[in-house]
Write a protein that holds these residues in place. Structure first.
Motif, PDB file in Angstrom:
ATOM      1  N   ASP A  31       0.832  -1.207   0.000  1.00  0.00           N
ATOM      2  CA  ASP A  31       0.000   0.000   0.000  1.00  0.00           C
ATOM      3  C   ASP A  31       0.864   1.252   0.000  1.00  0.00           C
ATOM      4  O   ASP A  31       1.869   1.317   0.700  1.00  0.00           O
ATOM      5  CB  ASP A  31      -0.875   0.072   1.269  1.00  0.00           C
ATOM      6  N   ALA A  32       0.429   2.219  -0.782  1.00  0.00           N
ATOM      7  CA  ALA A  32       1.149   3.506  -0.816  1.00  0.00           C
ATOM      8  C   ALA A  32       0.146   4.621  -0.548  1.00  0.00           C
ATOM      9  O   ALA A  32      -0.994   4.577  -1.028  1.00  0.00           O
ATOM     10  CB  ALA A  32       1.794   3.704  -2.185  1.00  0.00           C
ATOM     11  N   THR A  33       0.575   5.592   0.241  1.00  0.00           N
ATOM     12  CA  THR A  33      -0.264   6.766   0.454  1.00  0.00           C
ATOM     13  C   THR A  33       0.602   8.007   0.298  1.00  0.00           C
ATOM     14  O   THR A  33       1.826   7.940   0.417  1.00  0.00           O
ATOM     15  CB  THR A  33      -0.894   6.796   1.869  1.00  0.00           C
ATOM     16  N   ALA A  34      -0.026   9.114   0.014  1.00  0.00           N
ATOM     17  CA  ALA A  34       0.697  10.387  -0.072  1.00  0.00           C
ATOM     18  C   ALA A  34      -0.246  11.494   0.367  1.00  0.00           C
ATOM     19  O   ALA A  34      -1.466  11.281   0.449  1.00  0.00           O
ATOM     20  CB  ALA A  34       1.186  10.636  -1.490  1.00  0.00           C
ATOM     21  N   PHE A  35       0.326  12.654   0.606  1.00  0.00           N
ATOM     22  CA  PHE A  35      -0.437  13.832   1.028  1.00  0.00           C
ATOM     23  C   PHE A  35      -1.326  13.499   2.232  1.00  0.00           C
ATOM     24  O   PHE A  35      -2.547  13.673   2.202  1.00  0.00           O
ATOM     25  CB  PHE A  35      -1.244  14.404  -0.150  1.00  0.00           C
ATOM     26  N   ASN A  36      -0.676  12.975   3.270  1.00  0.00           N
ATOM     27  CA  ASN A  36      -1.353  12.641   4.524  1.00  0.00           C
ATOM     28  C   ASN A  36      -2.549  11.718   4.305  1.00  0.00           C
ATOM     29  O   ASN A  36      -3.603  11.891   4.917  1.00  0.00           O
ATOM     30  CB  ASN A  36      -1.750  13.938   5.251  1.00  0.00           C
ATOM     31  N   THR A  42      -1.417   1.275  -4.822  1.00  0.00           N
ATOM     32  CA  THR A  42      -0.601   0.091  -4.560  1.00  0.00           C
ATOM     33  C   THR A  42       0.630   0.174  -5.443  1.00  0.00           C
ATOM     34  O   THR A  42       0.524   0.550  -6.613  1.00  0.00           O
ATOM     35  CB  THR A  42      -1.402  -1.178  -4.941  1.00  0.00           C
ATOM     36  N   ILE A  43       1.758  -0.131  -4.870  1.00  0.00           N
ATOM     37  CA  ILE A  43       2.985  -0.242  -5.656  1.00  0.00           C
ATOM     38  C   ILE A  43       3.396  -1.708  -5.554  1.00  0.00           C
ATOM     39  O   ILE A  43       3.839  -2.156  -4.498  1.00  0.00           O
ATOM     40  CB  ILE A  43       4.084   0.712  -5.131  1.00  0.00           C
ATOM     41  N   VAL A  44       3.161  -2.452  -6.663  1.00  0.00           N
ATOM     42  CA  VAL A  44       3.345  -3.907  -6.604  1.00  0.00           C
ATOM     43  C   VAL A  44       4.808  -4.246  -6.293  1.00  0.00           C
ATOM     44  O   VAL A  44       5.718  -3.734  -6.947  1.00  0.00           O
ATOM     45  CB  VAL A  44       2.894  -4.559  -7.939  1.00  0.00           C
ATOM     46  N   GLY A  45       5.002  -5.060  -5.281  1.00  0.00           N
ATOM     47  CA  GLY A  45       6.353  -5.495  -4.909  1.00  0.00           C
ATOM     48  C   GLY A  45       7.063  -4.556  -3.950  1.00  0.00           C
ATOM     49  O   GLY A  45       8.170  -4.846  -3.485  1.00  0.00           O
ATOM     50  N   LYS A  46       6.429  -3.423  -3.626  1.00  0.00           N
ATOM     51  CA  LYS A  46       7.075  -2.423  -2.768  1.00  0.00           C
ATOM     52  C   LYS A  46       7.423  -2.975  -1.387  1.00  0.00           C
ATOM     53  O   LYS A  46       8.505  -2.714  -0.857  1.00  0.00           O
ATOM     54  CB  LYS A  46       6.144  -1.206  -2.626  1.00  0.00           C
ATOM     55  N   GLY A  47       6.486  -3.742  -0.803  1.00  0.00           N
ATOM     56  CA  GLY A  47       6.704  -4.238   0.561  1.00  0.00           C
ATOM     57  C   GLY A  47       7.996  -5.040   0.656  1.00  0.00           C
ATOM     58  O   GLY A  47       8.813  -4.824   1.558  1.00  0.00           O
ATOM     59  N   ALA A  48       8.181  -5.950  -0.297  1.00  0.00           N
ATOM     60  CA  ALA A  48       9.377  -6.801  -0.278  1.00  0.00           C
ATOM     61  C   ALA A  48      10.637  -5.969  -0.518  1.00  0.00           C
ATOM     62  O   ALA A  48      11.675  -6.187   0.128  1.00  0.00           O
ATOM     63  CB  ALA A  48       9.240  -7.900  -1.330  1.00  0.00           C
ATOM     64  N   ILE A 194      14.092   2.804   5.973  1.00  0.00           N
ATOM     65  CA  ILE A 194      14.807   3.694   5.045  1.00  0.00           C
ATOM     66  C   ILE A 194      14.605   3.090   3.662  1.00  0.00           C
ATOM     67  O   ILE A 194      15.093   1.988   3.384  1.00  0.00           O
ATOM     68  CB  ILE A 194      16.316   3.765   5.362  1.00  0.00           C
ATOM     69  N   SER A 195      13.864   3.782   2.818  1.00  0.00           N
ATOM     70  CA  SER A 195      13.459   3.186   1.545  1.00  0.00           C
ATOM     71  C   SER A 195      13.064   4.294   0.579  1.00  0.00           C
ATOM     72  O   SER A 195      13.031   5.462   0.965  1.00  0.00           O
ATOM     73  CB  SER A 195      12.247   2.283   1.801  1.00  0.00           C
ATOM     74  N   PRO A 196      12.694   3.955  -0.665  1.00  0.00           N
ATOM     75  CA  PRO A 196      12.231   4.998  -1.586  1.00  0.00           C
ATOM     76  C   PRO A 196      10.910   5.647  -1.136  1.00  0.00           C
ATOM     77  O   PRO A 196      10.517   6.677  -1.681  1.00  0.00           O
ATOM     78  CB  PRO A 196      12.045   4.247  -2.912  1.00  0.00           C
ATOM     79  N   ASP A 197      10.239   5.050  -0.129  1.00  0.00           N
ATOM     80  CA  ASP A 197       9.064   5.709   0.459  1.00  0.00           C
ATOM     81  C   ASP A 197       9.475   6.878   1.338  1.00  0.00           C
ATOM     82  O   ASP A 197       8.683   7.804   1.547  1.00  0.00           O
ATOM     83  CB  ASP A 197       8.284   4.728   1.354  1.00  0.00           C
ATOM     84  N   ASP A 213       8.186  10.054  -5.147  1.00  0.00           N
ATOM     85  CA  ASP A 213       7.685  11.196  -5.919  1.00  0.00           C
ATOM     86  C   ASP A 213       7.067  10.724  -7.240  1.00  0.00           C
ATOM     87  O   ASP A 213       6.175  11.393  -7.783  1.00  0.00           O
ATOM     88  CB  ASP A 213       8.792  12.226  -6.191  1.00  0.00           C
ATOM     89  N   ARG A 214       7.495   9.582  -7.774  1.00  0.00           N
ATOM     90  CA  ARG A 214       6.896   9.066  -9.011  1.00  0.00           C
ATOM     91  C   ARG A 214       5.420   8.735  -8.775  1.00  0.00           C
ATOM     92  O   ARG A 214       4.585   8.918  -9.661  1.00  0.00           O
ATOM     93  CB  ARG A 214       7.639   7.823  -9.532  1.00  0.00           C
ATOM     94  N   PHE A 215       5.123   8.242  -7.571  1.00  0.00           N
ATOM     95  CA  PHE A 215       3.729   7.960  -7.181  1.00  0.00           C
ATOM     96  C   PHE A 215       2.999   9.260  -6.832  1.00  0.00           C
ATOM     97  O   PHE A 215       1.909   9.537  -7.341  1.00  0.00           O
ATOM     98  CB  PHE A 215       3.736   6.992  -5.983  1.00  0.00           C
ATOM     99  N   ARG A 216       3.644  10.095  -5.983  1.00  0.00           N
ATOM    100  CA  ARG A 216       2.986  11.336  -5.536  1.00  0.00           C
ATOM    101  C   ARG A 216       2.586  12.202  -6.730  1.00  0.00           C
ATOM    102  O   ARG A 216       1.526  12.801  -6.750  1.00  0.00           O
ATOM    103  CB  ARG A 216       3.946  12.170  -4.683  1.00  0.00           C
ATOM    104  N   ARG A 217       3.487  12.256  -7.734  1.00  0.00           N
ATOM    105  CA  ARG A 217       3.295  13.197  -8.847  1.00  0.00           C
ATOM    106  C   ARG A 217       2.807  12.528 -10.132  1.00  0.00           C
ATOM    107  O   ARG A 217       2.887  13.128 -11.209  1.00  0.00           O
ATOM    108  CB  ARG A 217       4.622  13.938  -9.107  1.00  0.00           C
TER     109      ARG A 217
END
Ligand code: UDP
Length: 237
Positions: A31-36, A42-48, A194-197, A213-217
């Protein structure tokens, strides 16, 4: 070590109790969230990726004298960590202007600072994580002045180590957020992830954004960016 009761579910991770009262298991989600929390996806594979990347980086930091919560990676998405109580401060270090810094002070992104900047936000979703200074943190009882000094020193050390480490992978470390925790005996250790998140990573040659930022923007190729950072980290080791 097995998971017991779920203690907490955050935006990107779940935390479970274990049979050892001094240890927790953290489980990373896609799961990905931005702007509070306003933007969700969802960013597939992000968790791993974030689990493995954060552990690699924390190991490197430990080797260089920074105490962390890491005990051991259990599997793709799960890590055994020391039980901490999180200091409710988001600790942000910046080497280059971007994001909320650029917005707040009305400057373009990409200004390289002579010295890194250091700031706190109050970790409080209901209030939108407002910026605060040392005296505010003290007044609110969020940390003691000794803890604030320790956190500042540790965060600046982490910046030096991470900056150098990522430079070797041809990645510019623009800024990042850290969270610290107190062990049962009060010792301050680096916690969370510590990650790209939680970091801004720019390709050193092209300036391409390789982070959340690729997700946020809505820049596309979000999964590819996370994988690319992971690939460079793995090959660099
Ligand atoms: N950051 C984070 N969680 C937050 C806020 C910021 O991990 O709740 C990270 C963010 O990814 C960036 C750095 O902290 O690497 C600085 O973020 P900034 O204050 O510029 O806020 P943003 O632009 O993300 O709102």
């Amino acid at each position: 070590m097995n998971k017991q009761a779920q203690l907490y579910e955050g935006k990107a991770k779940k935390v479970f109790a274990t049979e050892n009262p001094e240890m927790y298991i953290v489980s990373y989600k896609d799961d990905a969230t931005a702007f509070n929390g306003e933007k969700k996806g969802t960013i597939v594979g992000k968790g791993a990726i974030n689990n493995r990347m954060s552990n690699m980086l924390m190991k490197m930091l430990e080797k260089n004298g920074v105490p962390t919560h890491l005990i051991e990676e259990l599997n793709d998405r799960e890590t055994l960590v020391k039980k901490v109580s999180i200091v409710p401060l988001e600790v942000i270090v910046r080497n280059i202007s971007a994001g909320s810094f650029s917005k707040r002070y009305g400057v373009k992104e990409g200004i390289v600072f002579a010295e890194p900047t250091f700031e706190f936000s109050y970790k409080n979703d209901d209030l939108g994580d407002p910026l605060l200074n040392d005296s505010h943190a003290l007044a609110l009882g969020l940390a003691t002045s000794e803890e604030i000094a320790t956190i500042r020193n540790m965060a600046l050390t982490v910046n030096k180590l991470l900056k150098e480490y990522f430079l070797k992978l041809n990645i510019t470390l623009v800024d990042f957020k850290l969270e610290f925790g107190r062990l049962t005996d009060g010792t301050i250790v680096l916690a969370d992830e510590i990650s790209p998140d939680t970091c801004r990573f720019w390709d050193k040659d092209t300036g391409e954004k390789l982070d959340k930022d690729r997700f946020r923007r809505d820049l596309g190729n979000v999964e590819d960016a996370y994988q690319e950072v992971m690939r460079r980290l793995t090959e660099g080791n």
